[in-house]
Design a protein around this motif. Sequence first.
Motif, PDB file in Angstrom:
ATOM      1  N   MET A   1      34.426  33.724  41.254  1.00 59.39           N
ATOM      2  CA  MET A   1      33.363  34.763  40.587  1.00 59.39           C
ATOM      3  C   MET A   1      32.386  33.951  40.011  1.00 59.39           C
ATOM      4  SD  MET A   1      35.894  37.726  38.949  1.00 59.39           S
ATOM      5  CE  MET A   1      36.522  38.957  40.124  1.00 59.39           C
TER       6      MET A   1
ATOM      7  N   ALA B   1      40.462  33.718  40.873  1.00 58.70           N
ATOM      8  CA  ALA B   1      39.571  34.854  41.141  1.00 58.70           C
ATOM      9  C   ALA B   1      38.289  34.388  40.195  1.00 58.70           C
ATOM     10  CB  ALA B   1      40.164  35.937  40.781  1.00 58.70           C
TER      11      ALA B   1
ATOM     12  N   ASP C   1      33.314  40.440  37.027  1.00 57.32           N
ATOM     13  CA  ASP C   1      32.301  39.498  36.917  1.00 57.32           C
ATOM     14  C   ASP C   1      31.015  40.275  36.823  1.00 57.32           C
ATOM     15  OD1 ASP C   1      31.439  40.181  39.449  1.00 57.32           O
ATOM     16  OD2 ASP C   1      31.746  38.469  40.221  1.00 57.32           O
TER      17      ASP C   1
ATOM     18  N   LYS D   1      28.635  40.602  38.692  1.00 54.02           N
ATOM     19  CA  LYS D   1      27.950  41.123  40.027  1.00 54.02           C
ATOM     20  C   LYS D   1      28.749  42.300  40.253  1.00 54.02           C
ATOM     21  CE  LYS D   1      29.336  37.185  41.635  1.00 54.02           C
ATOM     22  NZ  LYS D   1      29.413  35.963  40.457  1.00 54.02           N
ATOM     23  N   GLY D   2      29.678  42.746  39.584  1.00 58.17           N
ATOM     24  CA  GLY D   2      30.269  44.059  39.709  1.00 58.17           C
ATOM     25  C   GLY D   2      31.546  44.233  40.720  1.00 58.17           C
ATOM     26  N   ASN D   3      32.058  42.733  40.833  1.00 60.66           N
ATOM     27  CA  ASN D   3      33.263  42.464  41.402  1.00 60.66           C
ATOM     28  C   ASN D   3      34.554  42.563  40.329  1.00 60.66           C
ATOM     29  OD1 ASN D   3      31.966  41.787  43.908  1.00 60.66           O
ATOM     30  ND2 ASN D   3      31.608  39.429  43.239  1.00 60.66           N
ATOM     31  N   ALA D   4      35.525  42.869  40.875  1.00 56.81           N
ATOM     32  CA  ALA D   4      36.761  43.095  39.827  1.00 56.81           C
ATOM     33  C   ALA D   4      38.175  43.004  40.696  1.00 56.81           C
ATOM     34  CB  ALA D   4      36.840  44.379  39.128  1.00 56.81           C
ATOM     35  N   ILE D   5      39.023  42.312  40.313  1.00 55.47           N
ATOM     36  CA  ILE D   5      40.455  42.222  40.667  1.00 55.47           C
ATOM     37  C   ILE D   5      41.293  42.876  39.606  1.00 55.47           C
ATOM     38  CG2 ILE D   5      39.794  40.393  42.382  1.00 55.47           C
ATOM     39  CD1 ILE D   5      42.040  38.810  40.649  1.00 55.47           C
TER      40      ILE D   5
END
Lengths: 350, 350
Positions: free
Chosen positions: B180, B176, B153, B155-159
């Motif tokens: 996000m 996820a 995403d 915001k720098g989130n990742a899965i």
Amino acid sequence: MREIGAEELRHIARGAAILGTGGGDPYIGRLVAEQAVLECGPVLVAELREVPDDALVAGIGMIGAPTVMIEKLPAGEEAVTAFLMLQRELGRPITHVLPIEVGGMNSLAPFSVAASLGLPVLDADCMGRAFPMVQMVVCTLDGVLAKPLVVADEKGNAIVVDVSDNHWAERLARSATIRMGCTALLSSFPMSGRQARDITIPGTLTLASRLGRLVEEARRERVEPCQAIASFLGGRVLFAGKVVDVMRARDPRFAKGEARLEGDGTSCLLAFQNEHLVASRDGEIVASVPDLICVLDAEGEPVPAERLRYGQRVTVVGAPCHPRWRTPEGLALVGPSAFGYSHEYVPIGV
Amino acid sequence: MREIGAEELRHIARGAAILGTGGGDPYIGRLVAEQAVLECGPVLVAELREVPDDALVAGIGMIGAPTVMIEKLPAGEEAVTAFLMLQRELGRPITHVLPIEVGGMNSLAPFSVAASLGLPVLDADCMGRAFPMVQMVVCTLDGVLAKPLVVADEKGNAIVVDVSDNHWAERLARSATIRMGCTALLSSFPMSGRQARDITIPGTLTLASRLGRLVEEARRERVEPCQAIASFLGGRVLFAGKVVDVMRARDPRFAKGEARLEGDGTSCLLAFQNEHLVASRDGEIVASVPDLICVLDAEGEPVPAERLRYGQRVTVVGAPCHPRWRTPEGLALVGPSAFGYSHEYVPIGV
């Protein structure tokens, strides 16, 4: 390091379920761990002082709603899958298995991984009790991230969450867990041996083991076991009575609800979210997170929140939490407000 | 290989949004891609026959509800983040960027990644149109897995999703994505150059480019653009009229809903889930997934489903899908029943 076999696992399962304050069934946890020890031999437990500075420590635990686990049992493999995937992400061998929390299931899952992989378990955890959410660990207070974090299920599915904020790790791990069927195994909080020594709460496996053994001794010596547990934990018996109502919320994330108890002309309300959060007596709060609220039967056996049912006779014990949770930062992370309550935290046993 | 600059990107954005049958805004996609080309120079597009057998190809695309993207724009970085995380998981350099689907956003996101990383984009995709779910790709028919799959995403989130079933990849990627903020960037479907040649649908970027250019030419030559589009695609104009109602479902996963059109004494109902799924005229189905249902304004500009609004004058064009989708396996994956409809699929233009 000392060896832990099937008998001590039984003590740990009981003691950890008491310290786990309602979250997770010691029976299932014990079965999975015993099976692993039976197949792979006894597990070594290491004290924090025995861990080299450059060891690579990683946590393991269940995530989800324990209510679901009554019917959807873990397969046993998913803990190892999660742990090995974390190791692959880290790119080097993990040397020690860390229980993320103390709990009926969560103190035992590490033994299943440790037995399968021939690794020692650390005599420590990240909560000193159980809490329902990923960010509710002392690691968060010390800036140790749940990064990466692996969630794996019994169907062979797995995800790696790669975020730099433990609250975001909770959100993404939780939504995956729900999709996986509301329970899953989690592996995360990689840290060095030095960090583990500085940050985690020491000796909690030994504490659980002693507590579990104490219950048997009390019974043998005809001491009231619930009283013995309360004294051992530096707490006190808050209530004894009968469950007259259990209201469960339909929530795919947690075992959430309230139980009403009656006894001695007074009533007690327990609010739970996997773990017991608040106990009130005749409308007045008598114990609250982050302190421990342990529900026991007359024999001193812990009663998981998901097993509470009408007609059970139970004793409620309150006990002080680890001092780190009583600091302003600790309370902000796991105190009443972190669970949406507006009451002030009044420490028990002070 | 040929070079694609800002002008052709504009054609591709329009053409791909037409082929994308309502899913995704060509304007935002073009802005992101143009910015990348402006900063990093033109992008090379490779035909499938130019790809070496041992190339490592990986797909990129948006996931989520385009409705949300009207206000929550992509930052631009998340596509590169997702792609590089996939590369890290694969452990070797990805050589070619593959558009997962044709669409206003999704044919352009690959250009933004390709420009940033200096890689060629493949003139191909995995749907020959756009579909709303991860498993709805020709890869699924040929056993190529969305494994691993990365969702990142702004915001720098990742899965990283690691499952051996493309339906499970969809479930976990979707949950996820919702967490996000309902839109995110996805990278997956790693395959060899040889697999890409055998499996993906060739020439769809060139097709989109020609289609986009055709609309401008039609206007210049005073040909009716919607008619020109229909002829070019081997389809026909199904309806022309005014939007009299748009019902949108509150669904965090997709832009879901129905639009009612009126014109010439008849009415047309469009059902959409990111893309247009079914068009009915006076209660009779006139086009249905997997065939293409393209909604255009009088100038031949594609109207995304999330931008449909009361009073718009639109033309609905139906056109045949790629032949693979008309096989029994194709229809099982993306035909009416895959979206919960019970009607039989009647191919358009036969």
